[in-house]
Design a protein around this motif. Structure first.
Motif, short mmCIF file in Angstrom:
data_model
loop_
_atom_site.label_atom_id
_atom_site.label_comp_id
_atom_site.label_asym_id
_atom_site.label_seq_id
_atom_site.Cartn_x
_atom_site.Cartn_y
_atom_site.Cartn_z
N ARG A 1 0.84 -1.19 0.00
CA ARG A 1 0.00 0.00 0.00
C ARG A 1 0.88 1.25 0.00
NH1 ARG A 1 -3.80 1.54 5.04
NH2 ARG A 1 -1.87 2.56 5.68
N SER A 2 0.49 2.22 -0.79
CA SER A 2 1.19 3.50 -0.77
C SER A 2 1.08 4.12 0.61
CB SER A 2 0.60 4.44 -1.82
OG SER A 2 0.84 3.95 -3.11
N GLY A 3 2.18 4.63 1.11
CA GLY A 3 2.19 5.26 2.43
C GLY A 3 2.30 4.29 3.59
N ALA A 4 2.37 3.00 3.29
CA ALA A 4 2.40 2.00 4.36
C ALA A 4 3.69 2.07 5.16
CB ALA A 4 2.24 0.59 3.79
N THR A 5 3.57 1.80 6.44
CA THR A 5 4.72 1.69 7.33
C THR A 5 4.79 0.27 7.86
OG1 THR A 5 3.48 2.24 9.32
CG2 THR A 5 4.41 4.10 8.07
N SER A 6 5.81 0.00 8.65
CA SER A 6 5.91 -1.32 9.28
C SER A 6 4.77 -1.55 10.27
CB SER A 6 7.27 -1.48 9.96
OG SER A 6 7.46 -0.46 10.93
N GLY A 7 4.19 -0.48 10.78
CA GLY A 7 3.01 -0.63 11.65
C GLY A 7 1.84 -1.23 10.89
N VAL B 1 9.04 -14.56 0.41
CA VAL B 1 8.42 -13.30 0.78
C VAL B 1 9.47 -12.20 0.66
CG1 VAL B 1 7.12 -12.01 2.52
CG2 VAL B 1 6.95 -14.52 2.46
N LEU B 2 9.18 -11.20 -0.17
CA LEU B 2 10.04 -10.04 -0.35
C LEU B 2 9.46 -8.91 0.49
CD1 LEU B 2 10.22 -10.26 -4.24
CD2 LEU B 2 11.89 -11.16 -2.60
N VAL B 3 10.25 -8.35 1.40
CA VAL B 3 9.72 -7.40 2.39
C VAL B 3 10.48 -6.07 2.30
CG1 VAL B 3 9.21 -7.01 4.84
CG2 VAL B 3 9.28 -9.36 3.95
N GLU B 4 9.73 -4.96 2.21
CA GLU B 4 10.37 -3.62 2.24
C GLU B 4 9.43 -2.63 2.91
OE1 GLU B 4 9.44 -0.74 0.41
OE2 GLU B 4 7.91 -1.61 -0.87
N PHE B 5 9.86 -2.08 4.06
CA PHE B 5 9.05 -1.09 4.78
C PHE B 5 9.85 0.05 5.40
CE2 PHE B 5 6.01 -4.59 4.63
CZ PHE B 5 4.88 -3.90 4.21
N TYR B 6 11.13 0.15 5.13
CA TYR B 6 11.93 1.17 5.82
C TYR B 6 11.65 2.59 5.33
CZ TYR B 6 14.68 1.08 1.57
OH TYR B 6 15.06 1.15 0.26
N ALA C 1 9.49 -21.02 4.20
CA ALA C 1 9.57 -19.93 3.23
C ALA C 1 10.91 -19.21 3.32
CB ALA C 1 8.44 -18.93 3.45
N ARG C 2 11.33 -18.71 2.21
CA ARG C 2 12.53 -17.86 2.18
C ARG C 2 12.06 -16.41 2.29
NH1 ARG C 2 16.94 -17.16 -2.61
NH2 ARG C 2 18.33 -15.79 -1.44
N VAL C 3 12.56 -15.71 3.29
CA VAL C 3 12.21 -14.31 3.50
C VAL C 3 13.41 -13.45 3.11
CG1 VAL C 3 11.52 -12.56 5.19
CG2 VAL C 3 10.57 -14.89 5.32
N ILE C 4 13.17 -12.49 2.24
CA ILE C 4 14.22 -11.59 1.77
C ILE C 4 13.79 -10.16 2.08
CG2 ILE C 4 15.56 -10.78 -0.21
CD1 ILE C 4 14.91 -13.50 -1.58
N VAL C 5 14.52 -9.50 2.97
CA VAL C 5 14.27 -8.10 3.27
C VAL C 5 15.06 -7.30 2.23
CG1 VAL C 5 14.51 -6.27 4.99
CG2 VAL C 5 13.93 -8.61 5.71
N MET C 6 14.43 -6.26 1.67
CA MET C 6 15.04 -5.56 0.55
C MET C 6 15.34 -4.10 0.82
SD MET C 6 13.27 -7.05 -2.89
CE MET C 6 11.70 -6.20 -2.68
N GLY C 7 16.45 -3.65 0.24
CA GLY C 7 16.71 -2.24 0.05
C GLY C 7 16.22 -1.92 -1.35
N MET C 8 15.58 -0.80 -1.55
CA MET C 8 14.97 -0.51 -2.84
C MET C 8 15.83 0.46 -3.65
SD MET C 8 12.54 -2.66 -2.82
CE MET C 8 11.40 -2.25 -4.14
N ASN C 9 15.27 1.59 -4.04
CA ASN C 9 16.00 2.55 -4.88
C ASN C 9 16.44 3.76 -4.06
OD1 ASN C 9 12.85 2.66 -5.45
ND2 ASN C 9 13.59 4.76 -5.29
N ILE D 1 17.49 1.56 7.06
CA ILE D 1 17.92 0.46 6.20
C ILE D 1 18.86 -0.45 6.97
CG2 ILE D 1 19.22 -0.15 4.11
CD1 ILE D 1 18.24 2.56 2.93
N ASP D 2 19.82 0.13 7.67
CA ASP D 2 20.78 -0.67 8.44
C ASP D 2 20.08 -1.50 9.51
OD1 ASP D 2 22.88 0.37 6.97
OD2 ASP D 2 23.46 1.84 8.49
N ALA D 3 19.09 -0.90 10.18
CA ALA D 3 18.36 -1.62 11.23
C ALA D 3 17.62 -2.82 10.64
CB ALA D 3 17.38 -0.69 11.93
#
Length: 195
Positions: free
Chosen positions: A36-42, A59-64, A97-105, A122-124
């Motif tokens: 969702r646009s504007g989504a946070t980790s909350g 699962v590809l995860v990005e919320f930073y 499942a393989r979980v991959i946390v991502m850095g984006m652009n 990102i580091d956290a």
């Protein structure tokens, strides 16, 4: 499953990733999206069950990015705690499942100014992923292979890449991350579009 913010919801890289994985692995692949646009980790905490019920293999995860925005009033520690809850739930409920946390652009301009401590978030997330035995895949080096002019044209608002450029930039490296370096084409290798 692609689980994230507008960088996923509006990303345009999921269908090309699906096609690239299907071609490489020679088997059916479906990439679904909970984003969702504007989504946070909350928000992600409230949606984790929607991801889990699909029983994804990856699962590809990005919320930073939104957590780091000053107007969200979310500290790095709160972002880390939220991601800890999300990743722990995924690990518990989807042990295979393989979980991959991502850095984006890269994020620049006013959107970058609104995230002065972005790298700390990102580091956290990277450190937490690694501590839990998950992978962290950083797409940013692929973006930084573009010239400054190309990067500005590709990400005109400073945050959200044009879908066609996002697909061309993200998919080669992410395909190799998920399916192995055998999925890198000679064309992608020549362009340096690999991890």
């Amino acid at each position: 499953m692609a689980f994230g913010t507008s960088l996923t919801a509006r990303g345009g890289w999921q269908r090309p990733l699906e096609a690239a994985l299907r071609d490489c692995l020679q088997r059916p692949v479906t990439v679904e999206t909970v984003a969702r646009s504007g989504a946070t980790s909350g928000w992600a905490i409230t949606m984790a069950d929607s991801v889990i019920e699909k029983k994804p293999d990856v699962v590809l995860v990005e919320f930073y990015a939104n957590d780091a925005a000053l107007n969200r009033f979310m500290t790095v520690n709160q972002s880390r705690a939220n991601m800890d809850e999300i990743l722990s739930k995924l690990k518990r409920s989807l042990p295979a499942a393989r979980v991959i946390v991502m850095g984006m652009n890269p994020i620049s301009g006013i959107r970058g100014f609104a995230r002065p401590f972005l790298q700390s978030y990102i580091d956290a997330h990277r450190q937490l992923a690694e501590a839990k035995g998950f992978d962290f895949f950083d797409n940013r080096p692929a973006w930084l292979r573009l010239s400054p002019a190309e990067l500005a044209a590709a990400i005109p608002d400073g945050s959200h890449p044009l879908p066609s450029v996002a697909a061309a930039t993200i998919v080669p490296g992410l395909t190799a991350e998920i399916a192995g370096v055998g999925c890198i084409t000679s064309s992608d290798m020549a362009k340096g579009m690999y991890p």
